[in-house]
Design a protein around this motif. Structure first.
Motif, PDB file in Angstrom:
ATOM      1  N   GLU A   1      -7.905   2.050  -3.923  1.00  0.00           N
ATOM      2  CA  GLU A   1      -8.588   0.826  -3.464  1.00  0.00           C
ATOM      3  C   GLU A   1     -10.066   1.075  -3.196  1.00  0.00           C
ATOM      4  O   GLU A   1     -10.831   0.122  -3.059  1.00  0.00           O
TER       5      GLU A   1
ATOM      6  N   TYR B   1      -8.493  -4.829 -11.567  1.00  0.00           N
ATOM      7  CA  TYR B   1      -7.790  -5.156 -10.319  1.00  0.00           C
ATOM      8  C   TYR B   1      -7.648  -6.672 -10.133  1.00  0.00           C
ATOM      9  O   TYR B   1      -6.623  -7.152  -9.642  1.00  0.00           O
TER      10      TYR B   1
ATOM     11  N   TYR C   1       0.876  -1.174   0.000  1.00  0.00           N
ATOM     12  CA  TYR C   1       0.000   0.000   0.000  1.00  0.00           C
ATOM     13  C   TYR C   1       0.910   1.218   0.000  1.00  0.00           C
ATOM     14  O   TYR C   1       1.583   1.502   0.992  1.00  0.00           O
TER      15      TYR C   1
ATOM     16  N   MET D   1     -11.559  -5.115  -3.431  1.00  0.00           N
ATOM     17  CA  MET D   1     -10.108  -5.052  -3.275  1.00  0.00           C
ATOM     18  C   MET D   1      -9.680  -5.763  -1.987  1.00  0.00           C
ATOM     19  O   MET D   1      -8.676  -6.488  -1.975  1.00  0.00           O
ATOM     20  N   ARG D   2     -10.456  -5.577  -0.932  1.00  0.00           N
ATOM     21  CA  ARG D   2     -10.153  -6.242   0.348  1.00  0.00           C
ATOM     22  C   ARG D   2     -10.162  -7.762   0.166  1.00  0.00           C
ATOM     23  O   ARG D   2      -9.246  -8.461   0.602  1.00  0.00           O
TER      24      ARG D   2
ATOM     25  N   GLN E   1     -14.071  -1.154  -2.619  1.00  0.00           N
ATOM     26  CA  GLN E   1     -13.236  -1.438  -1.448  1.00  0.00           C
ATOM     27  C   GLN E   1     -13.438  -2.886  -0.975  1.00  0.00           C
ATOM     28  O   GLN E   1     -12.465  -3.577  -0.647  1.00  0.00           O
TER      29      GLN E   1
ATOM     30  N   TYR F   1      -3.213  -5.833   3.174  1.00  0.00           N
ATOM     31  CA  TYR F   1      -1.875  -5.564   2.612  1.00  0.00           C
ATOM     32  C   TYR F   1      -0.802  -6.170   3.514  1.00  0.00           C
ATOM     33  O   TYR F   1      -1.002  -6.337   4.711  1.00  0.00           O
TER      34      TYR F   1
END
Length: 636
Positions: A483, A466, A157, A513-514, A510, A193
């Motif tokens: 993100e 992504y 990140y 991405m998580r 989000q 991350y």
């Protein structure tokens, strides 16, 4: 023969001069600069500065009313290192070196080896004793020694402390290092991350340079607190199992009067010939890699961050600008090397020296090159004539990926190879796939606003993009705000637009991405064979007409593999069939059509049984209803 003068442990002696002159005094920062010592019964500060062409040097500060004659320093030969001891100097006192140049002029310079600086717009150095910093990250540091980046997950990140979040109670809006550590740790652990990469930490005068124009290489910027606060942050992140990478800038430095430029009235740290020593585009000075003392300054600085501040890696900025003598220059603005070529032979030698020493002394640490050309063997071993970096930013992949993603889906079939090309050279270096701050500033648009279409299409495009990035071979880096689909370009002047998370579309991104990050961290197939052909296999790289990519990530011994299917068009493929290598069950573990990602939430089976029947050149296949911009990840 004359007797060798005995020197106190903190003093600069003949051996220090010799090693620094050879470029091998790797802990020179413990001697040069300002250090609290005991001289007999008196406690005070021992000052030492390298100023080879100075006529005279004195220490001036608020403890001697900035009087040039109060504390004149003694010159040491043969290198021209000036020293003096001043008793009773208080902690945090301001100081500079007053240098009388060969022209008889007086200039005032901050200490190149200072560990702390006055908050801008002030330009003085500050006295601080960092010898008492205590650490409790021994478990992390011990594990680091055995850590192999090629076989471990790395999802980075990239963050700028001053603008990640703004502090409501601070005049500049800055969180201090300790406050930031607590906040970023919560967020990074939740998102999944493994590392943070912090932009521009070494002291710099201008916020708008983002820390890439450094005046204090050995000082964490005072914008966010003291060096002790900085160390606390690193320690805290380590205790929470988060790695810390810093941006590091050995390519150039600014012309600011108090900085390194013309330090003793002559080009001390930079090349004397402006055709070698200046960047016309950037208005900055280029380090003279041909000087042993300058190489030593930079190598010692890298070691200072990694050894004294426990930083896990340095991302080396603007490597290409160092390797090429004609970088950013027109004819007549540069000087060829002794063979008539455009390679900076001294910079090449510097990188080999730097990486050998830093990585040799610190197993498990990282040296990462931001290198934008096809220079060979950037991550190759020094013994094999490589530069010796641990990893290289894959700028080619980033360029092809963003160009493809910007296209209207109708035109993507004509550019299908943009997304497959990187796999043809994926193992020529050890790569990190990057979508960094550079891609979301200077009118380049945020990631979401690079996407074609309106509304749903924009967000769906970003999701499939992504997923493709996270599944592709190579370590990963994403710049903060992207993100959750930050709409505006990044600016260091304001915090990220966290209020966007009140909107469902941004929450969906989000969430996506998580879950991708946690999927990445949980599955060895996605990282443990990143640097070998066995780790990645195309199922179908040629489905250009439908703009669908399918590939497998293999774990060692094929214990648990992942199949990715990514649809880059708004066309649903209800009859989609994917070829597979084995007659096994394939379990759907990630589905972009899930409601929490903004999908339809349509019910789907979790298990798919492969049947005999050729597809994609494989003996078996199964059918899956692929939605518009659909992503499906299967485990087998």
């Amino acid at each position: 023969m004359g007797k060798t003068k005995t020197v106190k442990p903190y003093e600069i002696g003949e051996l220090d001069h010799y090693l620094f002159g050879q470029g091998n005094h790797y802990e020179i920062y413990k001697k040069l600069g300002a250090h609290r010592v005991k001289n007999g019964k008196k406690e005070g500060i021992y000052f030492a500065v390298w100023a080879p062409h100075a006529e005279e040097v004195s220490v001036v500060g608020d403890f001697n009313n900035w009087d040039e004659s109060a504390n004149v320093m003694e010159r040491g030969e043969p290198l021209g290192i000036y020293t003096c001891f001043i008793p009773d100097v208080p902690e945090y006192a301001l100081y500079k070196y007053c240098i009388k140049t060969y022209k008889g002029e007086y200039i005032y310079k901050a200490d190149p080896f200072a560990n702390y600086a006055e908050l801008r717009p002030g330009t003085a150095s500050r006295i601080i004793d960092i010898s008492d910093i205590s650490w409790s990250d021994q478990a992390w540091m011990e594990q680091r020694k055995a850590w192999k980046h090629t076989e471990q997950p790395m999802s980075i990140y990239e963050v700028h402390i001053g603008s990640w979040k703004k502090h409501p109670d601070d005049e500049d809006g800055f969180y201090n290092y300790r406050e930031f550590a607590r906040e970023i740790t919560k967020y990074v652990k939740d998102m999944g991350y493994t590392h943070i990469e912090i932009m521009g930490i070494a002291e710099h005068p201008f916020d708008g340079s983002w820390g890439y124009q450094v005046t204090g290489y050995f000082a964490p910027t005072s914008r966010y607190g003291t060096p002790q606060d900085f160390a606390w942050m690193v320690n805290y992140l380590h205790k929470n199992k988060i790695g810390v990478i810093l941006d590091w800038v050995p390519a150039h430095f600014p012309r600011d009067a108090h900085g390194l430029a013309d330090f003793d009235g002559t080009p001390t740290y930079e090349y004397a010939d402006p055709r070698k020593g200046e960047h016309p585009d950037w208005g900055t000075k280029i380090f003279d890699y041909g000087k042993n003392e300058v190489q030593n300054f930079l190598i010692a600085n890298a070691l200072f961050w990694i050894e004294d501040f426990h930083v896990d890696g340095l991302r080396v900025d603007a490597v290409a600008s160092m390797l090429y003598l004609d970088y950013g220059k027109r004819d007549g603005e540069w000087v060829p090397n002794k063979y008539g070529g455009n390679k900076n032979l001294e910079a090449i030698g510097f990188f080999k020296h730097l990486n050998s020493v830093v990585l040799g002394r610190n197993p498990g640490a990282l040296m990462i090159a931001e290198e934008s050309t096809a220079w060979p063997k950037v991550t190759g071993s020094v013994e094999d004539d490589g530069l010796g970096f641990s990893l290289k930013w894959n700028m080619g992949w980033m360029h092809d990926f963003t160009e493809y993603m910007k296209l209207d889906p109708y035109f993507r079939k004509g550019a299908h190879n943009l997304m497959t090309f990187a796999m043809s050279y994926a193992y020529s270096e050890k790569y990190i796939l990057v979508l960094s701050h550079d891609e979301v500033v200077h009118l380049k648009c945020s990631m979401i606003n690079k996407m074609p279409g309106l509304g749903f299409d924009k967000y769906a495009n970003l999701k499939v993009g992504y997923a493709f990035m996270m599944g592709h071979a190579g370590k990963k880096l994403l710049f903060m705000g992207q993100e959750f689909a930050q709409l505006r370009e990044w600016s260091e002047k304001r915090e990220l637009d966290w209020f966007l998370l009140e909107e469902p579309e941004h929450q969906y991104i989000q969430n996506w991405m998580r879950d991708l990050l946690h999927l990445y961290k949980r599955n060895k197939a996605m990282y443990e064979q990143d640097d070998t052909w066995e780790g990645f296999e195309w199922v179908n790289a040629d489905d250009g007409d439908r703009s669908i990519y399918s590939f497998i990530r293999h774990s060692k011994g094929n214990k648990k593999n992942l199949l990715f299917v990514c649809n880059f068009t708004p066309m649903a493929r209800d009859d989609y069939r994917v070829g597979v290598p084995r007659r096994k069950q394939y379990k759907l573990i990630l589905n972009s059509d899930d409601k929490k990602y903004g999908g339809t939430g349509e019910e789907r089976p979790q298990i798919y049984k492969a049947k005999k029947g050729e597809c994609d050149g494989r003996p078996y296949s199964f059918a899956y209803k692929l939605p518009p911009y659909g992503v499906a990840v299967f485990e087998f």
